[in-house]
Design a protein around this motif. Structure first.
Motif, PDB file in Angstrom:
ATOM      1  N   LEU A  45       0.820  -1.204   0.000  1.00  0.00           N
ATOM      2  CA  LEU A  45       0.000   0.000   0.000  1.00  0.00           C
ATOM      3  C   LEU A  45       0.858   1.260   0.000  1.00  0.00           C
ATOM      4  O   LEU A  45       0.520   2.249  -0.624  1.00  0.00           O
ATOM      5  CB  LEU A  45      -0.943  -0.017   1.201  1.00  0.00           C
ATOM      6  CG  LEU A  45      -1.929   1.136   1.332  1.00  0.00           C
ATOM      7  CD1 LEU A  45      -2.809   1.233   0.095  1.00  0.00           C
ATOM      8  CD2 LEU A  45      -2.767   0.975   2.577  1.00  0.00           C
ATOM      9  N   TRP A  46       2.019   1.224   0.681  1.00  0.00           N
ATOM     10  CA  TRP A  46       2.866   2.408   0.738  1.00  0.00           C
ATOM     11  C   TRP A  46       3.343   2.814  -0.649  1.00  0.00           C
ATOM     12  O   TRP A  46       3.425   3.996  -0.961  1.00  0.00           O
ATOM     13  CB  TRP A  46       4.055   2.217   1.681  1.00  0.00           C
ATOM     14  CG  TRP A  46       5.092   1.243   1.209  1.00  0.00           C
ATOM     15  CD1 TRP A  46       5.174  -0.067   1.502  1.00  0.00           C
ATOM     16  CD2 TRP A  46       6.192   1.529   0.344  1.00  0.00           C
ATOM     17  NE1 TRP A  46       6.250  -0.636   0.878  1.00  0.00           N
ATOM     18  CE2 TRP A  46       6.899   0.327   0.157  1.00  0.00           C
ATOM     19  CE3 TRP A  46       6.654   2.673  -0.294  1.00  0.00           C
ATOM     20  CZ2 TRP A  46       8.033   0.235  -0.635  1.00  0.00           C
ATOM     21  CZ3 TRP A  46       7.793   2.582  -1.076  1.00  0.00           C
ATOM     22  CH2 TRP A  46       8.469   1.376  -1.234  1.00  0.00           C
ATOM     23  N   SER A  47       3.637   1.842  -1.501  1.00  0.00           N
ATOM     24  CA  SER A  47       4.114   2.198  -2.838  1.00  0.00           C
ATOM     25  C   SER A  47       2.981   2.782  -3.683  1.00  0.00           C
ATOM     26  O   SER A  47       3.198   3.710  -4.462  1.00  0.00           O
ATOM     27  CB  SER A  47       4.758   1.000  -3.532  1.00  0.00           C
ATOM     28  OG  SER A  47       3.839  -0.058  -3.649  1.00  0.00           O
ATOM     29  N   ALA A  48       1.759   2.265  -3.525  1.00  0.00           N
ATOM     30  CA  ALA A  48       0.619   2.826  -4.258  1.00  0.00           C
ATOM     31  C   ALA A  48       0.356   4.260  -3.808  1.00  0.00           C
ATOM     32  O   ALA A  48       0.103   5.142  -4.633  1.00  0.00           O
ATOM     33  CB  ALA A  48      -0.613   1.961  -4.054  1.00  0.00           C
ATOM     34  N   LEU A  49       0.434   4.513  -2.487  1.00  0.00           N
ATOM     35  CA  LEU A  49       0.236   5.865  -1.973  1.00  0.00           C
ATOM     36  C   LEU A  49       1.335   6.814  -2.442  1.00  0.00           C
ATOM     37  O   LEU A  49       1.079   7.963  -2.804  1.00  0.00           O
ATOM     38  CB  LEU A  49       0.168   5.845  -0.446  1.00  0.00           C
ATOM     39  CG  LEU A  49      -1.060   5.189   0.170  1.00  0.00           C
ATOM     40  CD1 LEU A  49      -0.852   4.993   1.661  1.00  0.00           C
ATOM     41  CD2 LEU A  49      -2.288   6.022  -0.107  1.00  0.00           C
ATOM     42  N   LEU A  50       2.566   6.323  -2.445  1.00  0.00           N
ATOM     43  CA  LEU A  50       3.691   7.151  -2.878  1.00  0.00           C
ATOM     44  C   LEU A  50       3.572   7.508  -4.359  1.00  0.00           C
ATOM     45  O   LEU A  50       3.764   8.666  -4.754  1.00  0.00           O
ATOM     46  CB  LEU A  50       5.009   6.439  -2.609  1.00  0.00           C
ATOM     47  CG  LEU A  50       6.279   7.229  -2.873  1.00  0.00           C
ATOM     48  CD1 LEU A  50       6.345   8.443  -1.958  1.00  0.00           C
ATOM     49  CD2 LEU A  50       7.499   6.354  -2.676  1.00  0.00           C
ATOM     50  N   ILE A  51       3.217   6.540  -5.180  1.00  0.00           N
ATOM     51  CA  ILE A  51       3.049   6.793  -6.620  1.00  0.00           C
ATOM     52  C   ILE A  51       1.921   7.796  -6.852  1.00  0.00           C
ATOM     53  O   ILE A  51       2.062   8.733  -7.648  1.00  0.00           O
ATOM     54  CB  ILE A  51       2.785   5.468  -7.371  1.00  0.00           C
ATOM     55  CG1 ILE A  51       4.061   4.615  -7.374  1.00  0.00           C
ATOM     56  CG2 ILE A  51       2.313   5.720  -8.793  1.00  0.00           C
ATOM     57  CD1 ILE A  51       3.846   3.188  -7.827  1.00  0.00           C
ATOM     58  N   THR A  52       0.809   7.614  -6.144  1.00  0.00           N
ATOM     59  CA  THR A  52      -0.311   8.543  -6.285  1.00  0.00           C
ATOM     60  C   THR A  52       0.086   9.954  -5.857  1.00  0.00           C
ATOM     61  O   THR A  52      -0.267  10.937  -6.511  1.00  0.00           O
ATOM     62  CB  THR A  52      -1.513   8.049  -5.461  1.00  0.00           C
ATOM     63  OG1 THR A  52      -1.823   6.722  -5.867  1.00  0.00           O
ATOM     64  CG2 THR A  52      -2.708   8.942  -5.649  1.00  0.00           C
ATOM     65  N   GLY A  53       0.825  10.056  -4.756  1.00  0.00           N
ATOM     66  CA  GLY A  53       1.296  11.366  -4.290  1.00  0.00           C
ATOM     67  C   GLY A  53       2.234  12.037  -5.286  1.00  0.00           C
ATOM     68  O   GLY A  53       2.144  13.248  -5.521  1.00  0.00           O
ATOM     69  N   LEU A  54       3.122  11.264  -5.872  1.00  0.00           N
ATOM     70  CA  LEU A  54       4.046  11.826  -6.869  1.00  0.00           C
ATOM     71  C   LEU A  54       3.303  12.293  -8.119  1.00  0.00           C
ATOM     72  O   LEU A  54       3.616  13.355  -8.674  1.00  0.00           O
ATOM     73  CB  LEU A  54       5.116  10.801  -7.245  1.00  0.00           C
ATOM     74  CG  LEU A  54       6.151  10.505  -6.165  1.00  0.00           C
ATOM     75  CD1 LEU A  54       7.069   9.372  -6.613  1.00  0.00           C
ATOM     76  CD2 LEU A  54       6.957  11.750  -5.843  1.00  0.00           C
ATOM     77  N   ILE A  55       2.319  11.525  -8.556  1.00  0.00           N
ATOM     78  CA  ILE A  55       1.522  11.934  -9.713  1.00  0.00           C
ATOM     79  C   ILE A  55       0.777  13.235  -9.404  1.00  0.00           C
ATOM     80  O   ILE A  55       0.731  14.153 -10.220  1.00  0.00           O
ATOM     81  CB  ILE A  55       0.549  10.815 -10.139  1.00  0.00           C
ATOM     82  CG1 ILE A  55       1.330   9.652 -10.737  1.00  0.00           C
ATOM     83  CG2 ILE A  55      -0.487  11.329 -11.137  1.00  0.00           C
ATOM     84  CD1 ILE A  55       0.498   8.404 -10.984  1.00  0.00           C
ATOM     85  N   GLY A  56       0.217  13.327  -8.198  1.00  0.00           N
ATOM     86  CA  GLY A  56      -0.474  14.555  -7.794  1.00  0.00           C
ATOM     87  C   GLY A  56       0.467  15.747  -7.725  1.00  0.00           C
ATOM     88  O   GLY A  56       0.114  16.855  -8.140  1.00  0.00           O
ATOM     89  N   ALA A  57       1.669  15.535  -7.210  1.00  0.00           N
ATOM     90  CA  ALA A  57       2.648  16.625  -7.127  1.00  0.00           C
ATOM     91  C   ALA A  57       3.075  17.089  -8.516  1.00  0.00           C
ATOM     92  O   ALA A  57       3.218  18.295  -8.764  1.00  0.00           O
ATOM     93  CB  ALA A  57       3.865  16.178  -6.322  1.00  0.00           C
ATOM     94  N   ALA A  64       2.492  20.795  -9.994  1.00  0.00           N
ATOM     95  CA  ALA A  64       3.610  21.603 -10.495  1.00  0.00           C
ATOM     96  C   ALA A  64       3.358  22.034 -11.943  1.00  0.00           C
ATOM     97  O   ALA A  64       3.671  23.167 -12.335  1.00  0.00           O
ATOM     98  CB  ALA A  64       4.909  20.812 -10.391  1.00  0.00           C
ATOM     99  N   TYR A  65       2.800  21.136 -12.743  1.00  0.00           N
ATOM    100  CA  TYR A  65       2.516  21.454 -14.142  1.00  0.00           C
ATOM    101  C   TYR A  65       1.514  22.607 -14.252  1.00  0.00           C
ATOM    102  O   TYR A  65       1.726  23.563 -14.984  1.00  0.00           O
ATOM    103  CB  TYR A  65       1.984  20.214 -14.862  1.00  0.00           C
ATOM    104  CG  TYR A  65       1.496  20.487 -16.262  1.00  0.00           C
ATOM    105  CD1 TYR A  65       2.388  20.732 -17.285  1.00  0.00           C
ATOM    106  CD2 TYR A  65       0.135  20.534 -16.556  1.00  0.00           C
ATOM    107  CE1 TYR A  65       1.955  20.988 -18.570  1.00  0.00           C
ATOM    108  CE2 TYR A  65      -0.316  20.798 -17.829  1.00  0.00           C
ATOM    109  CZ  TYR A  65       0.589  21.022 -18.831  1.00  0.00           C
ATOM    110  OH  TYR A  65       0.154  21.295 -20.092  1.00  0.00           O
ATOM    111  N   PHE A  66       0.399  22.515 -13.489  1.00  0.00           N
ATOM    112  CA  PHE A  66      -0.612  23.556 -13.577  1.00  0.00           C
ATOM    113  C   PHE A  66      -0.151  24.862 -12.947  1.00  0.00           C
ATOM    114  O   PHE A  66      -0.528  25.944 -13.391  1.00  0.00           O
ATOM    115  CB  PHE A  66      -1.929  23.085 -12.967  1.00  0.00           C
ATOM    116  CG  PHE A  66      -2.643  22.088 -13.838  1.00  0.00           C
ATOM    117  CD1 PHE A  66      -3.081  22.443 -15.104  1.00  0.00           C
ATOM    118  CD2 PHE A  66      -2.841  20.802 -13.408  1.00  0.00           C
ATOM    119  CE1 PHE A  66      -3.722  21.537 -15.914  1.00  0.00           C
ATOM    120  CE2 PHE A  66      -3.489  19.874 -14.222  1.00  0.00           C
ATOM    121  CZ  PHE A  66      -3.924  20.245 -15.469  1.00  0.00           C
TER     122      PHE A  66
END
Length: 82
Positions: free
Chosen positions: A59-71, A75-77
């Motif tokens: 679960l930690w890796s899924a949360l980390l990946i989701t957080g990185l995608i959100g970041a 940053a893009y917007f």
């Protein structure tokens, strides 16, 4: 060295330090640390469905990946806005 030049250099150093630790930056850093603590406290495996396949991963890796995608999206917007 004249008194004017010595006071300017000491004021310049103080200004740089005060802009390094702003309340907003401290708040963002605290939220980042809390987010990482939350991610690494959730270490059990879970099933995740990605459109078609079902994947079992920590679960930690899924949360980390989701957080990185959100970041990255944030940053893009933020960059497009300015």
């Amino acid at each position: 060295m004249s008194p004017k030049s010595s006071t300017k250099s000491s004021a310049g150093e103080g200004g740089r330090t005060s802009t390094l630790f702003t309340p907003t930056r401290i708040g963002v850093a605290a939220l980042g640390v809390l987010g990482l603590v939350f991610i690494f406290e959730n270490t059990r495996h879970t099933k995740i469905r990605l459109i078609i396949p079902e994947v079992t991963m920590p679960l930690w890796s899924a949360l980390l990946i989701t957080g990185l995608i959100g970041a990255l999206c944030g940053a893009y917007f933020a960059r497009r806005r300015s």
